[in-house]
Design an enzyme around this catalytic site. Structure first.
Site, PDB file in Angstrom:
ATOM      1  N   ASP A  55       0.844  -1.213   0.000  1.00  0.00           N
ATOM      2  CA  ASP A  55       0.000   0.000   0.000  1.00  0.00           C
ATOM      3  C   ASP A  55       0.872   1.255   0.000  1.00  0.00           C
ATOM      4  O   ASP A  55       0.713   2.169  -0.796  1.00  0.00           O
ATOM      5  CB  ASP A  55      -0.801   0.041   1.315  1.00  0.00           C
ATOM      6  CG  ASP A  55      -2.173  -0.586   1.186  1.00  0.00           C
ATOM      7  OD1 ASP A  55      -2.688  -1.075   2.208  1.00  0.00           O
ATOM      8  OD2 ASP A  55      -2.720  -0.576   0.070  1.00  0.00           O
ATOM      9  N   GLU A  80      -3.930   7.281   2.165  1.00  0.00           N
ATOM     10  CA  GLU A  80      -4.428   6.544   3.331  1.00  0.00           C
ATOM     11  C   GLU A  80      -3.313   6.220   4.319  1.00  0.00           C
ATOM     12  O   GLU A  80      -3.514   6.234   5.517  1.00  0.00           O
ATOM     13  CB  GLU A  80      -5.077   5.252   2.827  1.00  0.00           C
ATOM     14  CG  GLU A  80      -5.571   4.311   3.910  1.00  0.00           C
ATOM     15  CD  GLU A  80      -6.414   3.163   3.358  1.00  0.00           C
ATOM     16  OE1 GLU A  80      -6.598   3.063   2.129  1.00  0.00           O
ATOM     17  OE2 GLU A  80      -6.904   2.391   4.183  1.00  0.00           O
ATOM     18  N   ASP A 155      -6.097   6.251  -2.735  1.00  0.00           N
ATOM     19  CA  ASP A 155      -6.222   4.970  -2.032  1.00  0.00           C
ATOM     20  C   ASP A 155      -5.437   3.970  -2.867  1.00  0.00           C
ATOM     21  O   ASP A 155      -5.899   3.529  -3.914  1.00  0.00           O
ATOM     22  CB  ASP A 155      -7.685   4.543  -1.899  1.00  0.00           C
ATOM     23  CG  ASP A 155      -7.791   3.344  -0.940  1.00  0.00           C
ATOM     24  OD1 ASP A 155      -8.898   3.067  -0.465  1.00  0.00           O
ATOM     25  OD2 ASP A 155      -6.754   2.686  -0.690  1.00  0.00           O
ATOM     26  N   ILE A 157      -4.453   0.797  -2.593  1.00  0.00           N
ATOM     27  CA  ILE A 157      -5.104  -0.491  -2.833  1.00  0.00           C
ATOM     28  C   ILE A 157      -6.389  -0.490  -2.001  1.00  0.00           C
ATOM     29  O   ILE A 157      -6.340  -0.708  -0.792  1.00  0.00           O
ATOM     30  CB  ILE A 157      -4.220  -1.684  -2.409  1.00  0.00           C
ATOM     31  CG1 ILE A 157      -2.909  -1.711  -3.200  1.00  0.00           C
ATOM     32  CG2 ILE A 157      -4.981  -2.998  -2.626  1.00  0.00           C
ATOM     33  CD1 ILE A 157      -1.976  -2.841  -2.819  1.00  0.00           C
ATOM     34  N   ASP A 158      -7.528  -0.253  -2.666  1.00  0.00           N
ATOM     35  CA  ASP A 158      -8.799  -0.352  -1.922  1.00  0.00           C
ATOM     36  C   ASP A 158      -9.254  -1.804  -2.007  1.00  0.00           C
ATOM     37  O   ASP A 158      -9.189  -2.418  -3.055  1.00  0.00           O
ATOM     38  CB  ASP A 158      -9.857   0.566  -2.524  1.00  0.00           C
ATOM     39  CG  ASP A 158     -11.142   0.505  -1.704  1.00  0.00           C
ATOM     40  OD1 ASP A 158     -11.091   0.828  -0.498  1.00  0.00           O
ATOM     41  OD2 ASP A 158     -12.176   0.071  -2.239  1.00  0.00           O
ATOM     42  N   THR A 160      -8.165  -4.002   0.581  1.00  0.00           N
ATOM     43  CA  THR A 160      -6.901  -4.637   1.006  1.00  0.00           C
ATOM     44  C   THR A 160      -7.116  -6.099   1.402  1.00  0.00           C
ATOM     45  O   THR A 160      -6.353  -6.979   1.015  1.00  0.00           O
ATOM     46  CB  THR A 160      -6.311  -3.867   2.199  1.00  0.00           C
ATOM     47  OG1 THR A 160      -6.313  -2.473   1.896  1.00  0.00           O
ATOM     48  CG2 THR A 160      -4.907  -4.318   2.514  1.00  0.00           C
ATOM     49  N   ASP A 299     -11.519   6.900  -0.349  1.00  0.00           N
ATOM     50  CA  ASP A 299     -12.383   5.884  -0.978  1.00  0.00           C
ATOM     51  C   ASP A 299     -13.345   6.506  -1.990  1.00  0.00           C
ATOM     52  O   ASP A 299     -13.749   5.857  -2.940  1.00  0.00           O
ATOM     53  CB  ASP A 299     -13.241   5.189   0.089  1.00  0.00           C
ATOM     54  CG  ASP A 299     -12.452   4.295   1.014  1.00  0.00           C
ATOM     55  OD1 ASP A 299     -12.653   4.357   2.243  1.00  0.00           O
ATOM     56  OD2 ASP A 299     -11.617   3.530   0.503  1.00  0.00           O
TER      57      ASP A 299
HETATM   58  C1  2IP Z   1     -11.930  -0.516   2.828  1.00  0.00           C
HETATM   59  C2  2IP Z   1     -12.440  -1.506   1.801  1.00  0.00           C
HETATM   60  C3  2IP Z   1     -13.505  -2.333   2.473  1.00  0.00           C
HETATM   61  C4  2IP Z   1     -14.644  -1.419   2.917  1.00  0.00           C
HETATM   62  C5  2IP Z   1     -14.141  -0.307   3.831  1.00  0.00           C
HETATM   63  C6  2IP Z   1     -13.047   0.462   3.127  1.00  0.00           C
HETATM   64  O1  2IP Z   1     -10.836   0.166   2.322  1.00  0.00           O
HETATM   65  O2  2IP Z   1     -12.993  -0.860   0.681  1.00  0.00           O
HETATM   66  O3  2IP Z   1     -13.987  -3.284   1.550  1.00  0.00           O
HETATM   67  O4  2IP Z   1     -15.531  -2.187   3.701  1.00  0.00           O
HETATM   68  O5  2IP Z   1     -15.225   0.552   4.108  1.00  0.00           O
HETATM   69  O6  2IP Z   1     -12.556   1.494   3.985  1.00  0.00           O
HETATM   70  P1  2IP Z   1     -16.792  -2.935   3.018  1.00  0.00           P
HETATM   71  O7  2IP Z   1     -16.201  -4.133   2.328  1.00  0.00           O
HETATM   72  O8  2IP Z   1     -17.671  -3.287   4.170  1.00  0.00           O
HETATM   73  O9  2IP Z   1     -17.427  -1.993   2.044  1.00  0.00           O
HETATM   74  P2  2IP Z   1      -9.331  -0.470   2.473  1.00  0.00           P
HETATM   75  O10 2IP Z   1      -9.387  -1.853   1.942  1.00  0.00           O
HETATM   76  O11 2IP Z   1      -8.492   0.459   1.647  1.00  0.00           O
HETATM   77  O12 2IP Z   1      -9.031  -0.445   3.937  1.00  0.00           O
HETATM   78 CA    CA Z   2     -10.051   2.024   1.021  1.00  0.00          CA
END
Ligand code: 2IP
Ligand code: CA
Length: 366
Positions: A55, A80, A155, A157-158, A160, A299
């Site tokens: 990341d 992030e 972000d 890697i969203d 993760t 995000d």
């Molecule tokens: C996370 C990722 C998760 C999401 C969470 C984000 O970002 O997108 O999937 O949770 O809200 O902050 P959910 O799967 O419940 O939508 P990251 O992976 O960058 O931490």
């Molecule tokens: Ca994210």
């Protein structure tokens, strides 16, 4: 002549995708990436494990490349992750992208073996010019664009957790993945520092097109929503559906879902905040709603800029209900060093057709 900001952000997102793919395709790196942190063999040398390194390295690479090309944006490129690692001996290691491959590799050897450091450093310094057909025609940006008035949220890697696990589960709806690499996105959003409005967005799905075992190609979406220029590569047709379709986090509250069901929506559950926003952008779903404060500015900035270029938007769930009218998410720099101000604490409602909001707000006011 300024370099083209959107094209450079697309190139940076593709370089990010390359790094994310290398970390999963190279055996040595994958082992580090998915190592279980249990038992004596876990390499507890650093408080943060390797996945956060991926990341951080991606985030610092995007920052380095964009700062070099647009020095006026230097102070407002945020992400992030913090670039600092502190090991259990209290020794702090800061990930710095050097001017040469050798410098960057040297920095990474404080955390990685020489082979892994070399592989990653060469991706960081690779010249990437992403000009695929799928991007369509990228228009010139206004000559008077004030770069010192633009900020960026990254972000790297969203999704993760999905990136680490890699296990795929599909939903009942064709094309909508519930968990897995398809839920991973790289998000780079640009916002106006005076108005707080998102103005340019790039969303890349690094693992969208699987060509072979561990060989993937990106799917990239972009959008511009400037006062005098709306453009994007997302002209998807609105499908005719019997029922409306919403996409939700698996953590969403049952009573919220019940009210939406009362409005005749069908439900898909999927991981990845960026991924769920993409499903709204492509009209694969009508709505992405989250009542919780579990997403952040990084995000939503990129997908919101794309949705606004399409006549849609991402609104604050709680803010819109309280004000009885749609309140769009904003990126004004309200002293984000205070953690919770980076958070979309009142949840979100993402739509392409903003008329859906009125019906939803009326339902939640009941
Ligand atoms: C996370 C990722 C998760 C999401 C969470 C984000 O970002 O997108 O999937 O949770 O809200 O902050 P959910 O799967 O419940 O939508 P990251 O992976 O960058 O931490
Ligand atoms: Ca994210």
């Amino acid at each position: 002549m300024e370099p083209h900001l959107l094209q450079q952000l697309i190139n940076a997102a593709e370089k990010a995708a390359n790094i994310a793919r290398v970390c999963r395709s190279n055996e040595a790196l994958l082992k580090l990436l998915v190592q279980e942190k249990t038992g004596p063999d876990a390499n507890a040398r650093f408080e943060h494990d390797f996945k956060t390194l991926a990341d951080v390295l991606i985030q610092e690479t995007i920052k380095h490349d964009i700062c070099e090309l647009f020095p006026a944006m230097r102070e407002a490129i945020k992400g992030e992750e913090s670039p600092n690692f502190t090991n259990v001996e209290g020794e702090s290691v800061t990930i710095v992208v050097g001017e040469t491959v050798e410098e960057t590799a040297q920095c990474l050897t404080a955390i990685l073996n020489a082979e892994a450091a070399e592989i990653l450093a060469s991706e960081v310094h690779r010249d990437v010019a992403y000009e695929e057909e799928v991007l369509g025609e990228i228009p010139a940006l206004p000559a008077d664009l004030d770069y010192s008035n633009l900020g960026i949220w990254i972000d790297p890697i969203d999704g993760t957790a999905e990136y680490i696990s890699g296990d795929t589960i599909f939903t009942d709806f064709p094309g909508i993945t519930s968990t897995g690499l398809d839920c991973v996105t790289v998000l780079v959003g640009v916002y106006d520092r005076t108005t707080g409005e998102p103005v340019i967005g790039v969303v890349s799905q690094p693992f969208h097109n699987k060509l072979d075992e561990n060989v993937y190609r990106s799917l990239v979406f972009w959008g511009i929503c400037l006062p005098e220029l709306h453009a994007n590569n997302c002209q998807f047709e609105r499908p005719t559906r019997d029922n409306r379709l919403g996409i939700f986090s698996s953590s969403e509250n049952g009573d919220i879902l019940q009210r939406i069901m009362d409005l005749g929506y069908e439900f898909a559950f999927a991981a990845g905040a960026g991924h769920k926003a993409v499903k709204v952008i492509t009209w694969e779903v009508d709505l992405y709603l989250l009542s919780k404060g579990s997403t952040f500015k990084w995000d939503t900035c990129a997908p919101q800029a794309i949705l606004r270029s399409l006549g849609g938007d991402i609104f604050s769930y709680g803010g819109s209900i309280n004000e009885c009218k749609p309140i769009a998410l904003s990126y004004l720099d309200e002293g984000e060093e205070i953690e919770n101000l980076k958070c979309n604490k009142d949840g979100l409602i993402a739509v392409r057709d903003v008329s859906l909001i009125d019906e939803l707000l009326a339902k939640f006011k009941e």
